[in-house]
Design a protein around this motif. Structure first.
Motif, PDB file in Angstrom:
ATOM      1  N   GLY A  86      98.725  67.290  63.117  1.00 36.84           N
ATOM      2  CA  GLY A  86      98.443  68.538  62.673  1.00 36.84           C
ATOM      3  C   GLY A  86      99.473  69.424  61.591  1.00 36.84           C
ATOM      4  N   LEU A  87     100.334  68.438  61.080  1.00 41.18           N
ATOM      5  CA  LEU A  87     101.186  68.617  60.112  1.00 41.18           C
ATOM      6  C   LEU A  87     100.509  68.461  58.699  1.00 41.18           C
ATOM      7  CD1 LEU A  87     104.616  67.762  61.575  1.00 41.18           C
ATOM      8  CD2 LEU A  87     103.405  70.023  61.557  1.00 41.18           C
ATOM      9  N   PRO A  88     101.047  69.251  57.543  1.00 40.95           N
ATOM     10  CA  PRO A  88     100.387  68.876  56.338  1.00 40.95           C
ATOM     11  C   PRO A  88     101.031  67.594  55.713  1.00 40.95           C
ATOM     12  CG  PRO A  88     101.820  70.614  56.165  1.00 40.95           C
ATOM     13  CD  PRO A  88     101.316  70.358  57.565  1.00 40.95           C
ATOM     14  N   ALA A  89     100.326  66.386  55.167  1.00 43.32           N
ATOM     15  CA  ALA A  89     100.556  65.397  54.587  1.00 43.32           C
ATOM     16  C   ALA A  89     100.942  65.811  53.094  1.00 43.32           C
ATOM     17  CB  ALA A  89      99.865  64.065  54.804  1.00 43.32           C
ATOM     18  N   HIS A  90     101.757  65.812  52.591  1.00 46.39           N
ATOM     19  CA  HIS A  90     101.965  65.889  51.069  1.00 46.39           C
ATOM     20  C   HIS A  90     103.079  65.182  50.399  1.00 46.39           C
ATOM     21  CE1 HIS A  90     105.848  68.080  51.955  1.00 46.39           C
ATOM     22  NE2 HIS A  90     105.371  68.207  53.297  1.00 46.39           N
ATOM     23  N   GLU A  91     103.278  65.323  49.050  1.00 45.50           N
ATOM     24  CA  GLU A  91     104.449  64.778  48.515  1.00 45.50           C
ATOM     25  C   GLU A  91     104.881  66.071  47.550  1.00 45.50           C
ATOM     26  OE1 GLU A  91     106.962  62.137  47.068  1.00 45.50           O
ATOM     27  OE2 GLU A  91     105.202  61.786  48.561  1.00 45.50           O
ATOM     28  N   ARG A  92     106.064  66.356  48.141  1.00 41.68           N
ATOM     29  CA  ARG A  92     106.663  67.726  47.529  1.00 41.68           C
ATOM     30  C   ARG A  92     105.859  69.068  47.501  1.00 41.68           C
ATOM     31  NH1 ARG A  92     111.199  68.291  42.415  1.00 41.68           N
ATOM     32  NH2 ARG A  92     111.914  70.050  43.340  1.00 41.68           N
ATOM     33  N   GLY A  93     104.995  68.963  48.531  1.00 42.83           N
ATOM     34  CA  GLY A  93     104.136  70.315  48.691  1.00 42.83           C
ATOM     35  C   GLY A  93     102.938  70.120  48.004  1.00 42.83           C
ATOM     36  N   VAL A  94     102.508  68.794  47.365  1.00 37.77           N
ATOM     37  CA  VAL A  94     101.186  68.565  46.871  1.00 37.77           C
ATOM     38  C   VAL A  94     100.309  67.834  47.753  1.00 37.77           C
ATOM     39  CG1 VAL A  94      99.922  67.796  44.792  1.00 37.77           C
ATOM     40  CG2 VAL A  94     102.392  68.625  44.610  1.00 37.77           C
ATOM     41  N   THR A  95      99.167  68.127  47.966  1.00 39.73           N
ATOM     42  CA  THR A  95      98.436  67.403  48.734  1.00 39.73           C
ATOM     43  C   THR A  95      97.235  66.779  48.103  1.00 39.73           C
ATOM     44  OG1 THR A  95      96.387  69.010  49.244  1.00 39.73           O
ATOM     45  CG2 THR A  95      98.652  69.452  50.470  1.00 39.73           C
ATOM     46  N   GLN A  96      96.503  65.854  48.951  1.00 36.89           N
ATOM     47  CA  GLN A  96      95.362  65.066  48.382  1.00 36.89           C
ATOM     48  C   GLN A  96      94.198  65.719  48.016  1.00 36.89           C
ATOM     49  OE1 GLN A  96      95.602  61.724  47.289  1.00 36.89           O
ATOM     50  NE2 GLN A  96      97.772  62.160  47.780  1.00 36.89           N
ATOM     51  N   SER A  97      94.058  67.263  48.448  1.00 41.70           N
ATOM     52  CA  SER A  97      92.970  67.988  48.222  1.00 41.70           C
ATOM     53  C   SER A  97      93.466  68.872  47.068  1.00 41.70           C
ATOM     54  CB  SER A  97      92.726  68.809  49.479  1.00 41.70           C
ATOM     55  OG  SER A  97      91.651  69.655  49.256  1.00 41.70           O
ATOM     56  N   ALA A  98      92.848  68.474  46.026  1.00 38.03           N
ATOM     57  CA  ALA A  98      93.201  69.148  44.724  1.00 38.03           C
ATOM     58  C   ALA A  98      93.058  70.399  44.616  1.00 38.03           C
ATOM     59  CB  ALA A  98      92.154  68.595  43.722  1.00 38.03           C
ATOM     60  N   GLY A  99      94.502  71.231  44.236  1.00 37.59           N
ATOM     61  CA  GLY A  99      94.606  72.739  44.189  1.00 37.59           C
ATOM     62  C   GLY A  99      95.041  73.221  45.310  1.00 37.59           C
ATOM     63  N   LEU A 100      95.424  72.422  46.496  1.00 38.70           N
ATOM     64  CA  LEU A 100      95.995  73.114  47.636  1.00 38.70           C
ATOM     65  C   LEU A 100      97.373  72.595  47.806  1.00 38.70           C
ATOM     66  CD1 LEU A 100      95.695  74.580  50.285  1.00 38.70           C
ATOM     67  CD2 LEU A 100      94.623  72.583  51.604  1.00 38.70           C
ATOM     68  N   TYR A 101      98.301  73.606  48.138  1.00 44.54           N
ATOM     69  CA  TYR A 101      99.702  73.115  48.198  1.00 44.54           C
ATOM     70  C   TYR A 101     100.151  73.746  49.455  1.00 44.54           C
ATOM     71  CZ  TYR A 101      98.197  72.780  43.339  1.00 44.54           C
ATOM     72  OH  TYR A 101      97.446  72.354  42.121  1.00 44.54           O
ATOM     73  N   PHE A 102     101.482  73.248  49.595  1.00 39.44           N
ATOM     74  CA  PHE A 102     102.116  73.860  50.634  1.00 39.44           C
ATOM     75  C   PHE A 102     103.739  74.123  50.151  1.00 39.44           C
ATOM     76  CE2 PHE A 102      98.754  72.118  52.970  1.00 39.44           C
ATOM     77  CZ  PHE A 102      98.674  73.076  54.174  1.00 39.44           C
ATOM     78  N   LEU A 103     104.489  75.052  50.473  1.00 33.07           N
ATOM     79  CA  LEU A 103     105.901  75.651  50.106  1.00 33.07           C
ATOM     80  C   LEU A 103     106.546  76.082  51.434  1.00 33.07           C
ATOM     81  CD1 LEU A 103     107.684  75.670  47.668  1.00 33.07           C
ATOM     82  CD2 LEU A 103     106.737  78.059  47.371  1.00 33.07           C
ATOM     83  N   GLY A 104     107.796  75.981  51.255  1.00 33.21           N
ATOM     84  CA  GLY A 104     108.704  76.638  52.323  1.00 33.21           C
ATOM     85  C   GLY A 104     108.915  75.774  53.513  1.00 33.21           C
ATOM     86  N   LEU A 105     108.294  74.636  53.815  1.00 37.16           N
ATOM     87  CA  LEU A 105     108.314  73.859  54.904  1.00 37.16           C
ATOM     88  C   LEU A 105     109.888  73.124  55.060  1.00 37.16           C
ATOM     89  CD1 LEU A 105     105.003  72.065  55.179  1.00 37.16           C
ATOM     90  CD2 LEU A 105     105.527  74.124  56.402  1.00 37.16           C
ATOM     91  N   PRO A 106     110.487  72.791  56.321  1.00 32.12           N
ATOM     92  CA  PRO A 106     111.389  72.201  56.470  1.00 32.12           C
ATOM     93  C   PRO A 106     111.305  70.738  55.620  1.00 32.12           C
ATOM     94  CG  PRO A 106     110.831  73.086  58.793  1.00 32.12           C
ATOM     95  CD  PRO A 106     109.638  73.418  57.595  1.00 32.12           C
TER      96      PRO A 106
END
Length: 436
Positions: A370-390
């Motif tokens: 249930g955690l976001p999979a990302h590369e430095r906050g950039v996900t595989q879903s174009a235009g969706l990002y995460f920020l501020g995670l440990p």
């Protein structure tokens, strides 16, 4: 200018960028986007500084020195750079940063659902629906408290609180208190109660501990000079599990100091191993207290040793300190636990961590946990990002010291993607005109 939900009669139906969350992460990326001429809409469920103000205890303060507060173009501006901001000052600092950012920040607006739509995203909020081409999720990763599975077995007469609901010793009923969990929150709350004169039981887990000052400097200063906080997760010795590791415990209280639970035991704090059993009249603990304390001390000593090596390599003159020697050892006899019929508890405070809850996001960007999979906050879903995670990218990603760099990275990427979109649209328009 900051807007309340009631000031916003109607959302625009379409936005280039929406940021969800107006903590230090969301405000940082909003600022970096505005520096590039992009004005995002920032949606905040509560109000600026809410989590710091309402989900921390009264004596809470930062465990990192104030000079590490380095939000974009807004470093710590007080007169105690080596100090540790208490809760009220943290809230005030973040609110001043929000005014510095300005922009379209809408407080009191909860995002209830986020789903892909066309080349962007549809957001269902407490104030209506809106669409966005790019969405930055900056809600952090600590959403729901975890309690021990045995919590429901405690007698109804025992008050149960999660760490974020604890305020101060006087707010609890009279009597002994059990704190379960010895990470940063658990060890600091146990100290808060102990220093007030309360009888405190602490269930000690595997959390590591850190020195506060070593060889003439705060350990954070040494580690910052050594490049530890700027090290990307890809260079970490254990990148797969580092995001889930418990933070080292120490405190910024009383000007900053380390926490030695053994020393607190000599003063009367009652240390136990991990919580093992709960019955109507008894709480039992595992026989692992000695090992858990030894493990925490081993990390403490490794940090000191790494600083020693760096000082030697750099040829720095720094005062020497004697080796660490434990001042207390647990009894070799089995822990009898807590007899609730003879020594009833007034309260149990659960400091057993938090879990993330991104169930409101309907996008294929999560791993099996249930955690976001990302590369430095950039996900595989174009235009969706995460920020501020440990450990989004570095140790500082979820803190005041490193979130600015991650926000700058995402803002640059979003800006480039918007420029490419505009260039592509311009080419299509030119082709259509020439074709006609």
């Amino acid at each position: 200018m900051l807007h309340s939900a009631h000031d916003v009669a109607r959302f625009k139906s379409d936005h280039a960028v929406v940021v969800i969350g107006a903590g230090q992460a969301g405000l940082s990326v909003a600022y970096q986007l505005q520096q590039r001429g992009i004005r995002p809409v920032v949606l905040e469920k509560h109000r600026i500084g809410y989590a710091w103000d309402q989900q921390r205890w009264d004596s809470f303060c930062l465990v990192t020195p104030n000079w590490q507060c380095r939000l974009p173009d807004f470093p710590y501006d007080g007169n105690q750079p080596e100090g540790f901001m208490p809760k009220a000052e943290i809230v005030a600092y973040l609110q001043r940063f929000a005014r510095h950012v300005g922009g379209d920040v809408r407080e009191g607006v909860a995002v209830q659902r986020l789903t892909p739509k066309g080349s962007g995203y549809r957001l269902i909020t407490s104030e209506g629906e809106m669409e966005a081409e790019h969405v930055v999720v900056a809600t952090g990763g600590y959403h729901a408290p975890r309690r021990h599975p045995l919590a429901e077995r405690l007698p109804a007469s025992v008050l149960q609180l999660d760490a974020r609901a604890y305020r101060n010793p006087a707010a609890l009923p009279e009597g002994p208190v059990l704190v379960v969990g010895s990470g940063q929150s658990g060890s600091q709350i146990a100290e808060d109660l102990h220093l007030s004169g309360r009888t405190v039981h602490l269930s000690v887990g595997s959390a590591p501990r850190s020195p506060r000052v070593y060889r003439g400097r705060d350990v954070v200063d040494w580690l910052d000079r050594m490049g530890y906080y700027a090290m990307p997760i890809s260079d970490h010795a254990d990148p797969r599990s580092v995001r889930a590791k418990t933070n080292h415990y120490l405190t910024g209280r009383d000007g900053g100091r380390e926490i030695d639970l053994r020393h607190r035991a000599t003063e009367g704090m009652r240390l136990h191993g991990r919580l093992a059993t709960i019955a109507t009249d008894h709480i039992g603990f595992a026989d692992d207290l000695a090992g858990n304390l030894d493990q925490a001390d081993a990390v403490y000593c490794r940090i000191r040793s790494s600083i020693d090596s760096w000082i030697q390599q750099q040829g720095i003159e720094a005062p020497l300190e004697p080796p660490y020697s434990p001042c207390w050892q647990p009894s070799a006899m089995a822990d009898p636990g807590i007899d609730l019929s003879r020594d009833p508890l007034a309260a149990v405070i659960w400091c057993t961590g938090y879990r993330s809850d991104f169930s409101w996001i309907d996008a294929p960007v999560f791993d099996g946990a249930g955690l976001p999979a990302h590369e430095r906050g950039v996900t595989q879903s174009a235009g969706l990002y995460f920020l501020g995670l440990p450990w989004l990218h570095t140790w500082g990603s979820g803190r005041f010291c490193g979130v600015s760099d991650d926000a700058d990275y995402l803002a640059r990427l979003i800006s480039l993607r918007l420029q490419r979109r505009d260039a592509s649209q311009e080419r299509l328009e030119c082709t259509a005109i020439l074709g006609s």
